[in-house]
Scaffold this active site. Sequence first.
Site, PDB file in Angstrom:
ATOM      1  N   CYS A 185       0.822  -1.209   0.000  1.00 40.20           N
ATOM      2  CA  CYS A 185       0.000   0.000   0.000  1.00 40.20           C
ATOM      3  C   CYS A 185       0.856   1.259   0.000  1.00 40.20           C
ATOM      4  CB  CYS A 185      -0.929   0.012   1.202  1.00 40.20           C
ATOM      5  SG  CYS A 185      -0.097  -0.069   2.800  1.00 40.20           S
ATOM      6  N   ASN A 186       2.122   1.140   0.391  1.00 38.69           N
ATOM      7  CA  ASN A 186       2.974   2.332   0.487  1.00 38.69           C
ATOM      8  C   ASN A 186       4.063   2.408  -0.573  1.00 38.69           C
ATOM      9  OD1 ASN A 186       1.760   3.545   2.762  1.00 38.69           O
ATOM     10  ND2 ASN A 186       2.725   2.027   4.073  1.00 38.69           N
ATOM     11  N   MET A 205      -4.591  -6.952   6.468  1.00 36.40           N
ATOM     12  CA  MET A 205      -4.734  -5.634   7.082  1.00 36.40           C
ATOM     13  C   MET A 205      -5.982  -5.573   7.949  1.00 36.40           C
ATOM     14  SD  MET A 205      -2.287  -3.420   6.062  1.00 36.40           S
ATOM     15  CE  MET A 205      -2.891  -1.773   5.712  1.00 36.40           C
TER      16      MET A 205
END
Length: 474
Positions: free
Chosen positions: A51-52, A197
Amino acid sequence: MAIIVIGVNHHTASAALREKITFPESQLPHALEVLLSSTDNLTEAVILSTCNRTELYAVAKSANQGIEELTEFVRDYKQLSPKDMEAFQAAMYARQSRAAIGRLFRVICSLDSLVLGEAQIQGQIKRAYQAAKECGATKELFNKLFKQALELGKNARSKTGIGAQSVSVSTVAVQLAQRIFGNLDGKTVLVIGAGEMAELTLSYLRCNGTSRLFVANRTREYARDLIERVGGEGFFGLDELGYALSQADIVIASAYYPEGFLVTKELVQKACENRIDRPLLLVDIALPRNIDDACSNVDGIYCYSLDDLGAIIDQNKQQRELEAEKVRAMIHDEVDAFLLWMQERAVVPTIKELYGKAERICQREVAKAVKELRKTSGVVTEEDERVLMALATAVAKKQLHGPVVRLRKQAKDPDAYIHTESARYLFGLDTNPLGLPCGNRSDHCALEKGSGCSVAEIGECPFGNKIDEEDGNE
């Protein structure tokens, strides 16, 4: 061979841009196959997409060419528009050799994470490597590199305090909710998604005493299984999302849903029609994003994305910075160790190839000389040939003596691989070295007289083209 990496992360690119170049795990085998089949320059590859960040690691015969190829692959595979491609190139970073190896080691030790010290990145890198290995995209170099990286990541957490009071993006999202509401007792929390997550988020909420937990997911069975494992009050399918939103005080979205936004302004407005003095907090930690930014324009709605979590994360970072210095020292030593392995792995074969190539050149040039002498004098004995060969070999060995001595002398220096790679390039030991044209354009080799094709033996071409022996193309 050079190790290279290109990528973007939360430091250089917005969530909106990052989501356009994500590679879901299900895509990795196909993406790697397309990448490696499109070029002879790249021999190994691993794609890391979280996600980053999205980062593409590769082994390249030519580093600069490899960086261009990786960039073009992202453009073509993700079908970026000219505008998106311009934004990608502006946000993109590229590293090679020592810097690329250090980059991987920094990432796996979570020094480059949104949350300094988070543990989730190690599992993400392990899965990315395993996916590449299973589809044949890694060989000796990357198998060694990624195994060493995984061991380093484990040691960094066990031998330093970098992972003390472990946090992740999920826990930071919950901390944000605690800041806004002060206390989560009695609050209803809806988690969208049922993956890793989501489970981390629910577990952290449960550990902090939150009991009114719900899960909404595309596959209801996965949502039910997650609620049963972690503990909660119920679950929903995505077709019930509007009702679930109307019941929630806090929504934390972490679903993989590339089709578009799950939570839209219209859906939120309808869900909040009968809410009176009851705010709704929306936290989007998914990529691609689940929640439309336009939701923040609805009265009583607090909307946050990955890009908004910086303040909480900065506090954690300050507490861990001293431990990060210890990790940086470990990374420096590990980079040196890997480069030394690369150098020792390459120097002996390089020296052997240097002498082997010199011997082939000597044999060919002596054969030419004998042919010319027979035209003029008519007779060339075996002894004459032996003397000519001895002379040619002696000249070649004396010419190579200095470079070989220096290569051996530098073998214990971790950065000496640079000299070895330079020697391979200058003496034409790598396939189609940078700067030499590829001969696969016609029925005859395109190399000019006196240039070198590193893979061609006498009368042979890697593409099956004819090489004129008189031109001396080697």
